[in-house]
Design a protein around this motif. Structure first.
Motif, PDB file in Angstrom:
ATOM      1  N   TYR A  35       0.842  -1.200   0.000  1.00 47.11           N
ATOM      2  CA  TYR A  35       0.000   0.000   0.000  1.00 47.11           C
ATOM      3  C   TYR A  35       0.876   1.249   0.000  1.00 47.11           C
ATOM      4  O   TYR A  35       0.626   2.199  -0.756  1.00 47.11           O
ATOM      5  CB  TYR A  35      -0.938  -0.018   1.215  1.00 47.11           C
ATOM      6  N   VAL A  36       1.920   1.244   0.826  1.00 46.70           N
ATOM      7  CA  VAL A  36       2.850   2.383   0.874  1.00 46.70           C
ATOM      8  C   VAL A  36       3.507   2.568  -0.487  1.00 46.70           C
ATOM      9  O   VAL A  36       3.623   3.696  -0.982  1.00 46.70           O
ATOM     10  CB  VAL A  36       3.913   2.168   1.982  1.00 46.70           C
ATOM     11  N   ARG A  39       1.047   4.059  -2.978  1.00 50.35           N
ATOM     12  CA  ARG A  39       0.798   5.480  -2.693  1.00 50.35           C
ATOM     13  C   ARG A  39       1.988   6.349  -3.082  1.00 50.35           C
ATOM     14  O   ARG A  39       1.809   7.513  -3.427  1.00 50.35           O
ATOM     15  CB  ARG A  39       0.471   5.680  -1.223  1.00 50.35           C
ATOM     16  N   ASP A  41       3.804   6.043  -5.683  1.00 50.58           N
ATOM     17  CA  ASP A  41       3.688   6.293  -7.118  1.00 50.58           C
ATOM     18  C   ASP A  41       5.008   6.775  -7.714  1.00 50.58           C
ATOM     19  O   ASP A  41       5.042   7.740  -8.462  1.00 50.58           O
ATOM     20  CB  ASP A  41       2.556   7.283  -7.389  1.00 50.58           C
TER      21      ASP A  41
END
Length: 157
Positions: A35-36, A39, A41
């Motif tokens: 998830y990190v 995020r 990107d």
């Protein structure tokens, strides 16, 4: 361009923690880390992580199956039901990661770098899919309960 394997960069530390969590079966920690990554990107960060995971997979294979420079490696890919999958039918990101792994095993750094770049070209979701495949492959390859190297799992939506 490859990273210095001795360099202690944030990307390498992140990858080390991610791989350790996957190997330990700490899937909540793996999900949090992915998830990190999603995020963040960051293509650069993703490429460093994919490059490191490819190197880790290659290292495990080379430790289990030492071979000379003229060795030829082949890959068997299976789906979630352990049915063979035609390698060329893999999604683009995992296929590029697999080709990067084969290039690493063959000592072809230029091809490895190209395929790592191709593997991290997609959307954040696609890149997470590539990282997930590499983590699964690392766990599968590290399982020493089988005498032979395993088929690599492939999964899609």
């Amino acid at each position: 361009m490859t990273q210095n394997p001795d360099a202690d960069t944030p990307s390498r530390r992140f990858t080390a923690e991610l791989a350790e969590a996957a190997m330990a079966g700490a899937y909540d920690d793996v999900a949090d880390a992915l998830y990190v990554l999603a995020r963040a990107d960051s293509v650069h960060a993703a490429a460093g992580i994919v490059e490191d995971l490819v190197a880790r997979c290659a290292s495990v294979i080379q430790a289990r199956q030492p071979a000379g420079s003229e060795a030829v490696f082949t890959v068997v890919v299976a789906d979630g039901d352990a049915r063979p999958v035609e390698v060329d039918r893999l999604p683009p990101g995992p296929l590029a990661a697999l080709r990067a792994l084969l290039a690493a095993l063959g000592g072809d750094e230029a091809s490895r770098a190209i395929h790592v770049e191709l593997a991290t070209r997609g959307t954040a979701e696609e890149v997470i899919g590539v990282v997930s495949h590499l983590l699964v492959w690392l766990v599968e390859l590290s399982d020493r309960s089988a005498a032979a190297l395993p088929s690599l799992s492939c999964f899609t939506r």
